[in-house]
Motif scaffolding. Sequence first.
Motif, mmCIF file in Angstrom:
data_model
loop_
_atom_site.group_PDB
_atom_site.id
_atom_site.type_symbol
_atom_site.label_atom_id
_atom_site.label_comp_id
_atom_site.label_asym_id
_atom_site.label_seq_id
_atom_site.Cartn_x
_atom_site.Cartn_y
_atom_site.Cartn_z
ATOM 1 N N GLU A 1 -8.078 -3.980 -0.456
ATOM 2 C CA GLU A 1 -7.662 -5.079 0.408
ATOM 3 C C GLU A 1 -7.359 -4.612 1.827
ATOM 4 O O GLU A 1 -7.711 -5.280 2.808
ATOM 5 N N ILE A 2 -6.729 -3.444 1.959
ATOM 6 C CA ILE A 2 -6.468 -2.883 3.282
ATOM 7 C C ILE A 2 -7.788 -2.529 3.964
ATOM 8 O O ILE A 2 -7.986 -2.797 5.165
ATOM 9 N N ILE A 3 -8.693 -1.943 3.201
ATOM 10 C CA ILE A 3 -10.005 -1.591 3.765
ATOM 11 C C ILE A 3 -10.742 -2.847 4.218
ATOM 12 O O ILE A 3 -11.355 -2.876 5.294
ATOM 13 N N GLY A 4 -10.684 -3.907 3.423
ATOM 14 C CA GLY A 4 -11.338 -5.159 3.806
ATOM 15 C C GLY A 4 -10.784 -5.703 5.106
ATOM 16 O O GLY A 4 -11.547 -6.153 5.985
ATOM 17 N N GLY A 5 -9.457 -5.675 5.263
ATOM 18 C CA GLY A 5 -8.857 -6.132 6.515
ATOM 19 C C GLY A 5 -9.259 -5.271 7.688
ATOM 20 O O GLY A 5 -9.535 -5.775 8.790
ATOM 21 N N ALA A 6 -9.310 -3.950 7.473
ATOM 22 C CA ALA A 6 -9.702 -3.027 8.548
ATOM 23 C C ALA A 6 -11.154 -3.252 8.959
ATOM 24 O O ALA A 6 -11.483 -3.253 10.160
ATOM 25 N N VAL A 7 -12.032 -3.453 7.979
ATOM 26 C CA VAL A 7 -13.443 -3.717 8.289
ATOM 27 C C VAL A 7 -13.576 -5.022 9.065
ATOM 28 O O VAL A 7 -14.353 -5.113 10.025
ATOM 29 N N ALA A 8 -12.814 -6.041 8.669
ATOM 30 C CA ALA A 8 -12.876 -7.326 9.364
ATOM 31 C C ALA A 8 -12.452 -7.179 10.824
ATOM 32 O O ALA A 8 -13.099 -7.741 11.731
ATOM 33 N N LEU A 9 -11.378 -6.439 11.098
ATOM 34 C CA LEU A 9 -10.935 -6.237 12.476
ATOM 35 C C LEU A 9 -11.960 -5.434 13.278
ATOM 36 O O LEU A 9 -12.159 -5.674 14.474
ATOM 37 N N ASN A 10 -12.625 -4.516 12.592
ATOM 38 C CA ASN A 10 -13.691 -3.762 13.252
ATOM 39 C C ASN A 10 -14.856 -4.673 13.614
ATOM 40 O O ASN A 10 -15.432 -4.574 14.715
ATOM 41 N N LEU A 11 -15.220 -5.586 12.721
ATOM 42 C CA LEU A 11 -16.318 -6.504 12.977
ATOM 43 C C LEU A 11 -15.978 -7.502 14.082
ATOM 44 O O LEU A 11 -16.835 -7.852 14.906
ATOM 45 N N LEU A 12 -14.735 -7.945 14.108
ATOM 46 C CA LEU A 12 -14.336 -8.963 15.073
ATOM 47 C C LEU A 12 -14.068 -8.394 16.463
ATOM 48 O O LEU A 12 -14.430 -8.992 17.485
ATOM 49 N N PHE A 13 -13.427 -7.218 16.503
ATOM 50 C CA PHE A 13 -12.955 -6.693 17.786
ATOM 51 C C PHE A 13 -13.422 -5.275 18.086
ATOM 52 O O PHE A 13 -13.016 -4.697 19.100
ATOM 53 N N GLY A 14 -14.235 -4.694 17.198
ATOM 54 C CA GLY A 14 -14.667 -3.314 17.406
ATOM 55 C C GLY A 14 -13.545 -2.314 17.236
ATOM 56 O O GLY A 14 -13.615 -1.191 17.739
ATOM 57 N N MET A 15 -12.507 -2.699 16.506
ATOM 58 C CA MET A 15 -11.318 -1.870 16.343
ATOM 59 C C MET A 15 -11.606 -0.709 15.392
ATOM 60 O O MET A 15 -12.273 -0.892 14.376
ATOM 61 N N PRO A 16 -11.129 0.507 15.694
ATOM 62 C CA PRO A 16 -11.292 1.623 14.754
ATOM 63 C C PRO A 16 -10.684 1.276 13.397
ATOM 64 O O PRO A 16 -9.666 0.576 13.311
ATOM 65 N N LEU A 17 -11.317 1.771 12.332
ATOM 66 C CA LEU A 17 -10.883 1.403 10.987
ATOM 67 C C LEU A 17 -9.433 1.792 10.712
ATOM 68 O O LEU A 17 -8.685 1.035 10.088
ATOM 69 N N LEU A 18 -9.019 2.973 11.179
ATOM 70 C CA LEU A 18 -7.646 3.410 10.924
ATOM 71 C C LEU A 18 -6.648 2.465 11.577
ATOM 72 O O LEU A 18 -5.661 2.053 10.952
#
Length: 412
Positions: free
Chosen positions: A108-125
């Motif tokens: 679930e944390i990974i899914g949220g991190a991937v979503a933020l990366n897709l939306l804003f280009g945010m690093p996964l960490l």
Amino acid sequence: MPKSSASTLRSRGLWLLGPALVAGVAYLDPGNVASNMTAGAQYGYLLVWVVLAGNIMAWLIQYLSAKLGVVTGQSLPELLGARLRRPWARRAYWLQAELVAMATDLAEIIGGAVALNLLFGMPLLLGGVITGAVSMILLAVHSRRGPRHFEFVIIALMVIITVGFIAGVFIAPPDPAGVAGGLVPRFEDSGSVLLAASILGATIMPHAIYAHSSLARDRFGGDPRADAETRTLLTATRWDVTVAMVIAGSVNLGILLLAAANLAGVEGTDSLEGAHAALADGLGPVVATFFAVGLLASGLASTSVGAYAGAEIMHGLLRVRVPLLARRLVTLIPALVILGTGVDPTLALVLSQVVLSFGIPFALIPLVALTAQTRTLGAWANRTGTTIAGVAASVLLIALNGALLWLVLTGS
């Protein structure tokens, strides 16, 4: 819950709904998204029947879990903790349940991190840190404002999840004949068996079973009540579970149909990032953005419920109550380590499903056994038909999760 007459309970109507909607978020986590998206992209409408069958089994299992909490005023972990008298047995049981809850939380944390990366280009960490921080805020709502306010927040996120994942189906609808053909139970090859097991493994999750009994206890358990009041609460619980499972089943089916109609044969759709890119190329950036927003809401809601479940597992089996926020900080570490070390997110999701598969028997078997016992539920114990259905669903799910483990570990 304060003592109330059956008529008063009935008059409160919608107030009785909520626990199943919160537990139902577990059926809309990033693991479900990945499994259903991959199934639709690789096999079209072939596995529609698996999603529907999983949803029917989920209804029965979640209802039994909620009934346990309503009637006994205790959660499944609490009842197990009382039955397991030897300290080493309780610790061993807690350890496997805790590992499963942490594996689920990882996805679930990974899914949220991937979503933020897709939306804003945010690093996964950084995305993982933000997802964890927001989940702590949601848990603070539960700790300070009570379960009802927590339910409102999670239900609002469920609405966002539903819109995010279903929007594309209306923009590019599936083929009705293909959907009808997918209702016929069948497999094509070992890969379709693996995906079917993955869909069911991502659908029926141990932490959702533990959490639902706790949520029902928080809302309805603990006070002596007349049989008429219990009957009213169980009727409301059936409606609650039905609404939750209709929503969860529709969203999961919608994800599969979206992929089947628009991503069939497209390369790279076996990862969340690849599916998002394929949606952007095939249906445009708006649908892809909806998908990413739904994924983010999915990660935030499901990781909060997972953290709640973990706290209840510890309290019930070890008889130790650790503050939710403190637990959240500790259980966040494994996910952040994986994100920080550059492990492929899709691989981490697959491995989390494998760990989760180990915990299925330890949740399902006691649940069916306890709800069938008159010494536990009295007059509200399962009827013979319900117990047979519960045993059949448990055997099927355990067998399919065993198949999933075998196929993944052997590379078949």
